[in-house]
Design a protein around this motif. Sequence first.
Motif, PDB file in Angstrom:
ATOM      1  N   ASN A 236      79.015 162.218   9.842  1.00 15.19           N
ATOM      2  CA  ASN A 236      77.622 162.411   9.985  1.00 15.19           C
ATOM      3  C   ASN A 236      77.151 163.786  10.813  1.00 15.19           C
ATOM      4  O   ASN A 236      76.193 163.845  11.443  1.00 15.19           O
ATOM      5  CB  ASN A 236      77.091 161.207  11.030  1.00 15.19           C
TER       6      ASN A 236
ATOM      7  N   PHE B   3      80.431 154.583  19.446  1.00 12.23           N
ATOM      8  CA  PHE B   3      81.101 155.242  20.254  1.00 12.23           C
ATOM      9  C   PHE B   3      82.258 154.313  20.839  1.00 12.23           C
ATOM     10  O   PHE B   3      82.138 153.214  21.121  1.00 12.23           O
ATOM     11  CB  PHE B   3      80.828 156.373  21.084  1.00 12.23           C
TER      12      PHE B   3
ATOM     13  N   ALA C 184      72.455 150.725  16.638  1.00 12.17           N
ATOM     14  CA  ALA C 184      73.012 151.405  15.763  1.00 12.17           C
ATOM     15  C   ALA C 184      72.428 151.020  14.393  1.00 12.17           C
ATOM     16  O   ALA C 184      72.155 151.606  13.403  1.00 12.17           O
ATOM     17  CB  ALA C 184      74.590 151.571  15.721  1.00 12.17           C
TER      18      ALA C 184
ATOM     19  N   VAL D  76      73.217 157.514   8.657  1.00 19.50           N
ATOM     20  CA  VAL D  76      74.866 157.045   9.095  1.00 19.50           C
ATOM     21  C   VAL D  76      74.753 156.842  10.578  1.00 19.50           C
ATOM     22  O   VAL D  76      74.762 157.768  11.447  1.00 19.50           O
ATOM     23  CB  VAL D  76      75.972 158.427   8.716  1.00 19.50           C
ATOM     24  N   GLY D  77      74.895 155.685  10.974  1.00 21.85           N
ATOM     25  CA  GLY D  77      74.783 155.214  12.342  1.00 21.85           C
ATOM     26  C   GLY D  77      76.279 155.440  12.937  1.00 21.85           C
ATOM     27  O   GLY D  77      77.035 155.699  12.303  1.00 21.85           O
ATOM     28  N   MET D  78      76.118 155.409  14.295  1.00 27.08           N
ATOM     29  CA  MET D  78      77.448 155.654  14.933  1.00 27.08           C
ATOM     30  C   MET D  78      77.666 154.737  16.208  1.00 27.08           C
ATOM     31  O   MET D  78      76.659 154.626  16.913  1.00 27.08           O
ATOM     32  CB  MET D  78      77.817 157.255  15.257  1.00 27.08           C
TER      33      MET D  78
ATOM     34  N   ARG E  54      71.910 161.725  10.062  1.00 23.37           N
ATOM     35  CA  ARG E  54      72.228 160.645  11.148  1.00 23.37           C
ATOM     36  C   ARG E  54      71.372 159.613  11.083  1.00 23.37           C
ATOM     37  O   ARG E  54      71.745 158.544  11.528  1.00 23.37           O
ATOM     38  CB  ARG E  54      72.378 161.307  12.211  1.00 23.37           C
TER      39      ARG E  54
END
Lengths: 322, 291
Positions: free
Chosen positions: B92, B132, B200, B128-130, B125
């Motif tokens: 991403n 952590f 997300a 495309v989630g993220m 982005r």
Amino acid sequence: MSSITSDLTTRTAKSPRERLARWFFFACAAISIVVTIGIVVVLVLGALKFFRSTGVALGMAPGDTVSLSSYLLEGKWTPGSEPQQFGLLAPLSATVMLMLGSAIIALPLGLAAAIYLSEYASDRMRSFLKPALEILAGVPTVVYGFFALVYITPLLDQLVPLGVGTFNMVSACIVVGIMIIPMVTSISEDAMNAVPDSLRQAGYGLGATKFDVSTTVVVPSAISGIASSYILALSRAIGETMAVAIAAGSQSTVMNPLNPVAYFSPNSPITAQMIQLATGDISAQGAAYHAMFALGLTLFVVTLAMNVVSELISSRYREVYR
Amino acid sequence: MTDGHSEAETEPNATTDSATMTDDSEDELKTHSAGFESPPTGETIIEAEDVNVWYDDDRALEDISMAVPEHNVTAIIGPSGCGKSTFLRCINRMNDLIDDARVDGTLKLAGKNVYDEDVDPVALRRRVGMVFQKPNPFPKSIYDNVTYGLEMQGIDGDYDAIVEDALREAALWDEVSDRLHESGLELSGGQQQRLCIARAIAPDPEVLLMDEPASALDPVATSQIEDLIAELAEEYTVVIVTHNMQQAARISDKTAVFLTGGKLVEFDDTQKIFENPEHQRVEDYITGKFG
Ligand SMILES: Nc1ncnc2c1ncn2[C@@H]1O[C@H](COP(=O)(O)OP(=O)(O)OP(=O)(O)O)[C@@H](O)[C@H]1O
Ligand SMILES: [Mg+2]
């Protein structure tokens, strides 16, 4: 074995050198506190002599005192001419104008500069700008006053259709605003730097732009630090003397701080009036002399209150993350 | 998951595959031919070809080529410092945010190289989630945490409903439905991480990248997150970095093993990697002999 025991029981903390050091450091700390308390006591004593209800008891002639209500509620401030009048509202209105006017300049610009430094600037840019900002903070305030008188006022005189006088509140506000920008910026920037990077990453990871992250993640997360920077800077602004006295003149009139037109006239806030009293030819027993203390105490109470509020804000919200 | 498709090299990636052959050891060569089989379910959605990453002069990833199938869970495992997070951030373009990081090679999302000039990382982005490693909810209310992505992305709709859906999908709804307007920071670590997952998925991305999402959590919270990931794979493509072998074995369909030096050593069906890996080094790593 026994030598270990004797080693272990040697008391270094009670040695003469340690004791001496302890007392020396204590004395240094105590001196600064004692001096501060002394100043406050002097202020309060002088102010008590100014007011009728307490001054007479302290041996003042009733004619050399002023009633608390006329001090707080009246709007004429003429300590140097007959009839002498001491209406706080006139210098207070100028102080409020100074605060509002410099806030309009310094709060947005200081915050924007902090956002730039913390979120946008490259390391190289930052290493260049931060010292520059500190230099700005180190310029003597009398230079700012001079700058206002010689550059800002003539410039305003050309820009404003009706012109402005030699002395006016606008240029005082502008120059004091510029003066406190470094304070707003550096405290706000510290607060923004303390925002964990993981929050920025979360923002970017959700498809936020740099501007979004700055305004919707960083600034709200640093809001307590930003608010205290504002309050501290404004309390500095209303305590500012030299620059204002030079730029805004010595006239004292009660004005409406919310009226923009008022800012084009001269006016002098509490600090500037104190200078005039201190440098003027006044008797050490008269009301004018003690008015200095009353004004000083008033200013002290206002700035103290602001500092307390700022402290409350930052301790109340400090623990927001982690 | 079957092994019966090993000869089915019909994908166009066969060309890149041979390109890799020329400059890589025989070891990796086998790896790639195994990895580039057509996936058992779904089309390839993410396709890395010779991705290299440098931090200043240090090479963190070396010629990574792999194809991630759609609607699957792909696990990335490997010892600390081998570049797992770096690879995830390539997908991403979060590496763009690191000043001294440099990415080279192509990485295609649904056929489009995300490193092309005309690709906007912000738009990427949004697809495309993220999630952590450490839960990082915003110091905002639970509700505002979930709607943040929607607002940033200008998504209209019934926010109340979207929030409820996302929180339900993240298995958090029952615990927070009566306190949506309290701060997200008041939740426990496991709840915070599920909130981050809800946040997300609320904008409905195609791919969900997860960088050790359970590493800061206790076993109960971890197993909740694992159950969740299995469900998420029905709708999203999940790429997850984990240090936990059992976790990779439990939840993933495909596993990529990175080893020190930023090399992808083996990429295959998870079952194959764990039961019968091609490389001794992978077997050693999985059985805990090193790493
Ligand atoms: N921001 C950075 N700046 C410089 N070097 C970095 C940076 N991030 C990672 N690296 C280096 O790149 C290499 C790979 O790091 P990365 O974080 O991708 O490893 P990892 O496999 O995720 O490790 P871990 O399992 O410990 O999270 C490491 O050698 C690391 O030191
Ligand atoms: Mg990592």
